[in-house]
Each structure stands twice: as structure tokens, then as C-alpha cells.
Design a protein around this motif. Sequence first.
Motif, PDB file in Angstrom:
ATOM      1  N   ALA A 208       0.839  -1.207   0.000  1.00 30.47           N
ATOM      2  CA  ALA A 208       0.000   0.000   0.000  1.00 30.47           C
ATOM      3  C   ALA A 208       0.870   1.251   0.000  1.00 30.47           C
ATOM      4  O   ALA A 208       0.739   2.116   0.853  1.00 30.47           O
ATOM      5  CB  ALA A 208      -0.941  -0.010   1.205  1.00 30.47           C
ATOM      6  N   ALA A 209       1.762   1.335  -0.979  1.00 28.91           N
ATOM      7  CA  ALA A 209       2.678   2.477  -1.083  1.00 28.91           C
ATOM      8  C   ALA A 209       2.045   3.553  -1.965  1.00 28.91           C
ATOM      9  O   ALA A 209       2.569   3.934  -3.017  1.00 28.91           O
ATOM     10  CB  ALA A 209       4.022   2.024  -1.644  1.00 28.91           C
ATOM     11  N   LEU A 210       0.917   4.070  -1.522  1.00 30.10           N
ATOM     12  CA  LEU A 210       0.131   5.003  -2.332  1.00 30.10           C
ATOM     13  C   LEU A 210       0.805   6.377  -2.437  1.00 30.10           C
ATOM     14  O   LEU A 210       0.791   7.016  -3.495  1.00 30.10           O
ATOM     15  CB  LEU A 210      -1.262   5.135  -1.724  1.00 30.10           C
ATOM     16  N   LEU A 214       6.433   7.077  -0.071  1.00 34.47           N
ATOM     17  CA  LEU A 214       6.469   5.670   0.326  1.00 34.47           C
ATOM     18  C   LEU A 214       6.824   4.772  -0.864  1.00 34.47           C
ATOM     19  O   LEU A 214       7.551   3.787  -0.718  1.00 34.47           O
ATOM     20  CB  LEU A 214       5.124   5.262   0.922  1.00 34.47           C
ATOM     21  N   TRP A 215       6.293   5.100  -2.038  1.00 32.35           N
ATOM     22  CA  TRP A 215       6.644   4.325  -3.233  1.00 32.35           C
ATOM     23  C   TRP A 215       8.135   4.486  -3.545  1.00 32.35           C
ATOM     24  O   TRP A 215       8.810   3.515  -3.881  1.00 32.35           O
ATOM     25  CB  TRP A 215       5.793   4.760  -4.410  1.00 32.35           C
ATOM     26  N   ALA A 216       8.634   5.717  -3.402  1.00 34.11           N
ATOM     27  CA  ALA A 216      10.053   5.963  -3.668  1.00 34.11           C
ATOM     28  C   ALA A 216      10.924   5.174  -2.690  1.00 34.11           C
ATOM     29  O   ALA A 216      11.952   4.582  -3.079  1.00 34.11           O
ATOM     30  CB  ALA A 216      10.356   7.456  -3.575  1.00 34.11           C
ATOM     31  N   ARG A 217      10.502   5.141  -1.429  1.00 37.95           N
ATOM     32  CA  ARG A 217      11.264   4.385  -0.432  1.00 37.95           C
ATOM     33  C   ARG A 217      11.226   2.894  -0.752  1.00 37.95           C
ATOM     34  O   ARG A 217      12.237   2.193  -0.636  1.00 37.95           O
ATOM     35  CB  ARG A 217      10.721   4.632   0.966  1.00 37.95           C
ATOM     36  N   PHE A 218      10.042   2.392  -1.141  1.00 38.08           N
ATOM     37  CA  PHE A 218       9.937   0.982  -1.499  1.00 38.08           C
ATOM     38  C   PHE A 218      10.868   0.644  -2.663  1.00 38.08           C
ATOM     39  O   PHE A 218      11.608  -0.346  -2.608  1.00 38.08           O
ATOM     40  CB  PHE A 218       8.490   0.633  -1.853  1.00 38.08           C
ATOM     41  N   CYS A 219      10.832   1.449  -3.723  1.00 30.72           N
ATOM     42  CA  CYS A 219      11.668   1.173  -4.891  1.00 30.72           C
ATOM     43  C   CYS A 219      13.149   1.207  -4.523  1.00 30.72           C
ATOM     44  O   CYS A 219      13.940   0.360  -4.990  1.00 30.72           O
ATOM     45  CB  CYS A 219      11.375   2.193  -5.995  1.00 30.72           C
ATOM     46  N   ALA A 230       6.564   4.298 -12.151  1.00 26.16           N
ATOM     47  CA  ALA A 230       5.510   3.379 -12.595  1.00 26.16           C
ATOM     48  C   ALA A 230       4.467   3.104 -11.515  1.00 26.16           C
ATOM     49  O   ALA A 230       3.664   2.182 -11.647  1.00 26.16           O
ATOM     50  CB  ALA A 230       6.134   2.059 -13.044  1.00 26.16           C
ATOM     51  N   ALA A 231       4.455   3.911 -10.443  1.00 29.20           N
ATOM     52  CA  ALA A 231       3.554   3.637  -9.317  1.00 29.20           C
ATOM     53  C   ALA A 231       2.111   3.447  -9.747  1.00 29.20           C
ATOM     54  O   ALA A 231       1.421   2.537  -9.296  1.00 29.20           O
ATOM     55  CB  ALA A 231       3.659   4.757  -8.288  1.00 29.20           C
ATOM     56  N   LEU A 266       8.074   0.245   5.653  1.00 29.42           N
ATOM     57  CA  LEU A 266       7.302   0.201   4.412  1.00 29.42           C
ATOM     58  C   LEU A 266       5.891  -0.338   4.666  1.00 29.42           C
ATOM     59  O   LEU A 266       5.706  -1.248   5.489  1.00 29.42           O
ATOM     60  CB  LEU A 266       8.001  -0.692   3.387  1.00 29.42           C
ATOM     61  N   PRO A 267       4.881   0.176   3.951  1.00 30.79           N
ATOM     62  CA  PRO A 267       3.503  -0.289   4.130  1.00 30.79           C
ATOM     63  C   PRO A 267       3.251  -1.592   3.374  1.00 30.79           C
ATOM     64  O   PRO A 267       2.557  -1.626   2.357  1.00 30.79           O
ATOM     65  CB  PRO A 267       2.670   0.865   3.576  1.00 30.79           C
TER      66      PRO A 267
END
Length: 277
Positions: A208-210, A214-219, A230-231, A266-267
Motif C-alpha cells: 500500500a505504497a500510495l 512511500l513508493w520511492a522508499r519501497f523502490c 511506474a507507481a 514500508l507499508p
Amino acid sequence: MGPSAFPPGRVLDLTRLLPGPLAGRFLLRLGFPVLKLEPPGGDPLASLAPEAYRFLNEGKRVEILDLKGEAGRHRLLALVRESAPNRPGVMEWLGVGPEVLLRENPRLVYVRLRGYPDGPDPGHDLTYLAEAGLLERFPWRAFQFADLAGALALALTALKGLLLGGGFYEVALSEAVKELAYPPIPFLDGSVLCYGVYPAQGGRVALAALEPHLWARFCERAGLPELLDAAFSPAQEGNPAYRRLCAFFGEREAEALEAWARREGLPLRRVKTPQDP
């Protein structure tokens, strides 16, 4: 439910099955002692779904009370005098409707749960969801969302009654669920990369990296810098970014992924099943 100050007023729970006892559980968690009053035959849920019954009523004191008998009615009136219920009309038929009980204790908060605001039409979770336009949005075979909405409304109404100093209130399940029937929110349906459920070894994981950070951290933590832009691309086989993300999860254990996500902030969590402890 007893007078004014939040706990130590007492909750008398005369409900059965799911929404009423769940509201009692909410109030118990807020610190109110809850006494569940069951008829001589008990709560049908105890035999239909014993695990659910234990979950809903753990921590409550349970007492058998026959309101069809004079002794049972006297016992209820005695409890009402100390304390901070069935289909409309049943309590009145038994001689212990809201007017009778409020005479015994004017600061009593009497909250009745019913199916519809007007009329005696029968209903259950399935029909309330259908009427609210929510049936296709919830896993109705496994989760009783309308009953949950009613339980929350019932607990909140009881607290409102305490703040107002007592009185008689009704909560209709059909209306409670409509209050939560907000329009669908884009991207929260698993249609994009950053918000969905993915197969992993030994199970599945929910990502749930909306939010962009958070998406940047996940990647970054996952070593997938090529997915940074590409989120919100489609979670479809034809999308190379989606296939790359599926491969990342598919090469790793679900439990290990959750442990990693917790360490990295991370979520992401493993999807538990009803069989999980």
C-alpha cells in the motif's frame, strides 16, 4: 447504560447474533463493564459459530434472564436502576419497553437496534448491503460489513446518549451502512502497481505504497529504481513494470518480506488467512 460519566457506567447487552454484541465489545474496550443478558435458550450464535461468539463476548459477564417471567422482569428493572435492547415491539410486549425502563432510571441510555427505520420488514447483512449499493464492493460471503456499520453506530449512539444525559435512541442497520456507502476511490482497487496484493513464496503480500514518498522508499529499498515512475501504471500482465514487481515478490518468502518491510518502514504486510493463529 448508566449515568453520565464515562466509565464506570454499566452496559446491559440484551442483543444477540452479531451487530449488538459487537457494539458491546466496542464499549467493553472503552472501559465499560458489560453484562450480557441472554434468554433461557441462549444466544443462537453460540451454537452457530462458537468462535465468533467467544470473540464477541469475551470479557463480558453473561447472565440468563427469562423476561417472560415476573422474576426476570423484576431482575431487569433492578439492573436498570443500577445501570447506565430485540426486534421493535418485543420489549414492549414483555412489559419492559423504553418508557418503563426510563421511569425506573431517567438517566438510562436505551439504544435499540432495528433493521429499518420504519416498518417491521425483516432483513440481514446481505439485504442491507444490496440496498445500499455495496454488495459488489465487499466480500459478503466472508465479511458482514452492514452489521459492522450497525455495531459502530450503536456504540456511538450509546456514547451520545451518555453525553446528553440519557434517553431512548434507535439505530437502523439499513441506514447505518448507507452512511458508509461513499463512492469508490480510484486506485484503491488493485488496478495500479503501488496498491495491491501480490503472490509470494508461501503466501501473498499486500503493498500500500500510495504516497509518492512511500513508493520511492519501497523502490529504493527493494533495489527497483526502474519502477520509480511506474507507481500508477496498470497492474496488468501486459505492463513490463508489473511483471518485474511480480517477479520481485515471487522470488521471496511472504513472511520474510513482511519482516523486511517492518525494518524499512514500508507499508507492506503478509496476507493472513483465517487459519493463521
